[in-house]
Every structure is written in C-alpha cells, then in structure tokens.
Design an enzyme around this catalytic site. Sequence first.
Site, PDB file in Angstrom:
ATOM      1  N   HIS A 304      64.174  58.930  45.290  1.00  0.00           N
ATOM      2  CA  HIS A 304      65.094  58.305  44.481  1.00  0.00           C
ATOM      3  C   HIS A 304      66.285  58.495  44.283  1.00  0.00           C
ATOM      4  O   HIS A 304      67.004  59.741  44.323  1.00  0.00           O
ATOM      5  CB  HIS A 304      64.620  58.509  42.796  1.00  0.00           C
ATOM      6  CG  HIS A 304      65.082  57.658  41.822  1.00  0.00           C
ATOM      7  ND1 HIS A 304      66.595  57.649  41.502  1.00  0.00           N
ATOM      8  CD2 HIS A 304      64.404  56.801  41.186  1.00  0.00           C
ATOM      9  CE1 HIS A 304      66.295  56.597  40.662  1.00  0.00           C
ATOM     10  NE2 HIS A 304      65.507  56.076  40.186  1.00  0.00           N
ATOM     11  N   HIS A 347      67.023  65.414  35.070  1.00  0.00           N
ATOM     12  CA  HIS A 347      68.339  66.045  35.449  1.00  0.00           C
ATOM     13  C   HIS A 347      69.091  66.532  34.411  1.00  0.00           C
ATOM     14  O   HIS A 347      69.162  66.142  33.187  1.00  0.00           O
ATOM     15  CB  HIS A 347      68.970  65.325  36.297  1.00  0.00           C
ATOM     16  CG  HIS A 347      69.445  63.961  35.854  1.00  0.00           C
ATOM     17  ND1 HIS A 347      68.619  62.886  35.220  1.00  0.00           N
ATOM     18  CD2 HIS A 347      70.825  63.442  35.534  1.00  0.00           C
ATOM     19  CE1 HIS A 347      69.478  61.909  34.837  1.00  0.00           C
ATOM     20  NE2 HIS A 347      70.567  62.067  34.951  1.00  0.00           N
ATOM     21  N   GLU A 353      76.409  60.005  29.785  1.00  0.00           N
ATOM     22  CA  GLU A 353      75.934  58.820  29.837  1.00  0.00           C
ATOM     23  C   GLU A 353      75.867  58.010  28.612  1.00  0.00           C
ATOM     24  O   GLU A 353      74.899  58.417  27.883  1.00  0.00           O
ATOM     25  CB  GLU A 353      74.644  58.830  30.761  1.00  0.00           C
ATOM     26  CG  GLU A 353      74.914  59.415  32.130  1.00  0.00           C
ATOM     27  CD  GLU A 353      73.554  59.789  32.574  1.00  0.00           C
ATOM     28  OE1 GLU A 353      72.558  59.499  32.070  1.00  0.00           O
ATOM     29  OE2 GLU A 353      73.493  60.537  33.766  1.00  0.00           O
ATOM     30  N   TYR A 362      63.669  49.214  30.107  1.00  0.00           N
ATOM     31  CA  TYR A 362      64.132  50.014  30.611  1.00  0.00           C
ATOM     32  C   TYR A 362      63.089  51.022  31.219  1.00  0.00           C
ATOM     33  O   TYR A 362      62.260  51.399  30.565  1.00  0.00           O
ATOM     34  CB  TYR A 362      65.191  50.984  30.042  1.00  0.00           C
ATOM     35  CG  TYR A 362      65.800  52.163  31.106  1.00  0.00           C
ATOM     36  CD1 TYR A 362      66.345  51.620  32.349  1.00  0.00           C
ATOM     37  CD2 TYR A 362      65.722  53.395  30.609  1.00  0.00           C
ATOM     38  CE1 TYR A 362      66.822  52.760  33.017  1.00  0.00           C
ATOM     39  CE2 TYR A 362      66.227  54.260  31.419  1.00  0.00           C
ATOM     40  CZ  TYR A 362      67.027  53.840  32.448  1.00  0.00           C
ATOM     41  OH  TYR A 362      67.455  55.237  33.495  1.00  0.00           O
ATOM     42  N   HIS A 377      73.385  60.535  26.450  1.00  0.00           N
ATOM     43  CA  HIS A 377      73.184  61.768  27.163  1.00  0.00           C
ATOM     44  C   HIS A 377      74.377  62.394  27.718  1.00  0.00           C
ATOM     45  O   HIS A 377      74.726  62.132  28.750  1.00  0.00           O
ATOM     46  CB  HIS A 377      72.239  61.506  28.324  1.00  0.00           C
ATOM     47  CG  HIS A 377      70.919  60.876  27.941  1.00  0.00           C
ATOM     48  ND1 HIS A 377      70.356  59.689  28.166  1.00  0.00           N
ATOM     49  CD2 HIS A 377      69.704  61.060  27.110  1.00  0.00           C
ATOM     50  CE1 HIS A 377      69.153  59.327  27.718  1.00  0.00           C
ATOM     51  NE2 HIS A 377      68.763  60.314  26.928  1.00  0.00           N
ATOM     52  N   HIS A 383      68.053  65.514  30.317  1.00  0.00           N
ATOM     53  CA  HIS A 383      67.326  64.138  29.921  1.00  0.00           C
ATOM     54  C   HIS A 383      66.422  63.672  31.121  1.00  0.00           C
ATOM     55  O   HIS A 383      66.512  64.308  32.360  1.00  0.00           O
ATOM     56  CB  HIS A 383      68.417  63.032  29.406  1.00  0.00           C
ATOM     57  CG  HIS A 383      69.458  62.960  30.406  1.00  0.00           C
ATOM     58  ND1 HIS A 383      70.430  63.795  30.742  1.00  0.00           N
ATOM     59  CD2 HIS A 383      69.784  61.768  31.262  1.00  0.00           C
ATOM     60  CE1 HIS A 383      71.354  63.381  31.526  1.00  0.00           C
ATOM     61  NE2 HIS A 383      70.811  62.383  32.049  1.00  0.00           N
TER      62      HIS A 383
END
Length: 449
Positions: A304, A347, A353, A362, A377, A383
């Site tokens: 990813h 992470h 964010e 989402y 976050h 998160h």
Amino acid sequence: MNIDVRPNLAAGLSTQEAGIQYLSGFGNGFETEALPGALPVGRNSPQKCPYGLYAEQLSGSPFTAPRTTNERSWLYRIRPTVSHWGRFEKVDHGLWRTAPALEAEIPLAPLRWDPIPVPTEELSFLEGVRTITTAGDAGGQAGMGAHVYLITRSMADEYFYNADGEMLFVPQQGSVRLWTEFGIIGIEPGEIAVIPRGVKIRVELTGGAARGYLCENYGGAFTLPERGPIGANCMANPRDFLTPVAAYEDTDAPSRMFVKWGGSLWAADLSHSPLDVIAWHGNYYPYKYDLRRYSPVGPVLYDHADPSIFTVLTSPSETPGTANVDFVIFSDRWLVAENTFRPPWYHMNVMSEFMGLVYGQYEAKPQGFVPGGISLHNTMLPHGPDVDAFEDASNAELKPRRLEGTLAFMFETRFPQRVTAYAAGIEQFQKSYGDYGHALKKHFNPNQR
C-alpha cells in the site's frame, strides 16, 4: 472576451444556463476582458485607462519573489479598492476562529464527529462558518484553519475578503456560486474552488441549503505537487483547472463590506458594489477543479503506497518535502495489489490529518463515518482501520476490486491541530470514537506462522 452574465444571474438561472465561462490551466498568465478593449495593450498602467477605469495591482507574493513563485494580477476596475473603503468597525465573528486559538483541552485520542446539521435559521456564508480546528499561527503565515460552512441564504449586498489566508472550498451538500471580482465560479459536491487571500467575493446559493468544508491556508499558496518519478502526467492535470473570465457589477446601491484581518472580522458600509473589475490579467486569481477528473496512481503489484500519491494541491513550507498543508483525496480507483493488506495501514504520523467525507463510504472506516462527517488524527497519535475493515481486508479474496462512488479527503498539515471549544462541545462529537482500537482482537500464535 465579451461576457455579461448579469441579466441571466438576476433571473436566478443555474451557472450553466447563465453562460459562465472559464479559462483552463493552472498557474498560467491569463488575460480577459468583459468589455472590448478594456485591457491596456503593451503596458500595465497607462496615463489613462480605457473606459475611464482605474488600474490596480493585487499582489499575492512579495514583489521580489522568484519568478516561479511571484504572483500578481492587474485589475482594471470602475473604482479602486481604496474607494471601497468605509469606516471599518469590528463585528462579531461568530464561530470562526483563527490560529493560535487555544480554547479546549481534549484527552489524547483519535477524534470524530457526525455531520453537523444544516440549521433552519437564515445563515449567510459568514454567519455559517464553524471552526473545528486551527493549527500554526496566522500572523506568522504558517498553518491552517479547518472549518465547516452551513449556508441557508445568499449574501445580499454583502461582500467579503480574507486577508488572513486563502480559502479552499469543498462542497458536500448543495451548490454555491462564488461571485468574485475576477469573475464567477459555480461549484457543486465533487468540485473545489480556491479563493486567494485579498480577493473579494459574494457567496450565493444556487438551489437549496449548502454544507461543505473550508480550509483556510495561512501559509504558501496552494500549488500542484511535484510528480517525481511519476513523470509528466496523472494526478491533477493542469489543463483541468478553470479560472473565471471577467464579469462585473456596476451597481450604485447600499452594501456592506466584511474583511477578516488578524483573526477579527471588520465591516464597513459602502454605496456601491466592489465587484467592478472590467478586465484583468496576471497569474493571481481564483480557480476551480473537478475532483472527478483526478487521475490516481498506485501500486500495481504489492503493498500500500503512501497517501501522498493522492495529493491534489500542496501549500509548501520552507522545509523541502514538508507541507504547510496538503489537500489529499481518496476517490474512485482500482485496488489490485496481491498478497497485500489493501486499506491504509496502522500508523503514527508527524503530520496531522483532518478528514472529511463528501459522498460514499471510506474504505478504512465503513461504520460511523458518513458523508458530512469529520475525523481528526493528530500528530503522533495512532490510527488505522477499524475492526470490520481489518477483518474484511485480512480475509478477502484478493481479486481486482474497483472502489466506486466514494470521495473522502484530508487537510494534512505539519502542525498539531487544536480543537475549538465549539467542536469539543457539540453533540455530534463522538466521545467514544477513540476506543475503536479496543475491538481489535489478539491473533498472535507463536506456533503458527
């Protein structure tokens, strides 16, 4: 270019029916005129301008900024801005806050809010701004404010400009028309508009009530991110950005000008409209972009990639590679990576964010995060996907899958984001959201790989 949209707009027609026209390209030097010959030829400030107009320069950067970052436009208007100036008095700025705004102390945790309902009371754009977070210091030209706007009435004989920062509009419900001194912009959910600092506007509804998100960027102006090894194409392509052609009001009637300066809101009475620019040329102007034209890139074999590959616009800082603000989207795309956990990984990040959802679902938060909602976050707080997203992605058949009908975004900044007292106190604040990690199960087995 000849255009006079005033009769159509007065009739209440849609932006398309009103014949609104645009110029295409990002960062270009444009020239446009609403009356033939209004632009001086071969010079910026002639002794006498055509039609008895005044020449005025609007600078978005210091005069001596390098050519690549120097922003300015010449406006040819019925009256210069100094004539649109009354005796300003400080007025109530409602629920609009400016950094630094240290109003609330919330325990460290991921945060989330349900959509804030559109009220039944009459609210103009200025009355309907609700600040959720602030970051940095507007006076130091660093950081941002993240807001929600709720609009139930058009601004009537009211005008506004923001001296503290440029404004990025992200509509979520309902369409709005931004009557600017450079021309007219219409936006709907799925589109964005950027209004540079100092540009006068009037915000109008084109249908029912409107709700959306607003990023107030105190730092360097938004620009396109560098593509690096991606090369010359994909992501947001410059040709898809649209700038309005010149359009003007020649109106002598009582009106009111509002200016946001130094975190305060000031107002003065005028006797005419300040949207009186007949022609302009330069590279400092408002613009719009259709997010559905964004061409995403991503991993086509495994793993990813970082969400930075979905950056639409970035506000650079003095530190290379560290944004003052990034505007990042998560839109329709194919997921094809094999032997890969496809949603965003767990992470902790030095950036903070602020996320919103325009429509759809989402992928990392299928429950509790709905269109119009907000999550935060913050810097160096953990998160990642909730338990449903983790279990589904960990056990799904990894065949090519197309995400459809979804549009989420982030205002991401290098500064910690401070929650306002308003956001901390509303009933839409999901106080238990930070506990979602507790539902994740222990799968560890030392005897099984």
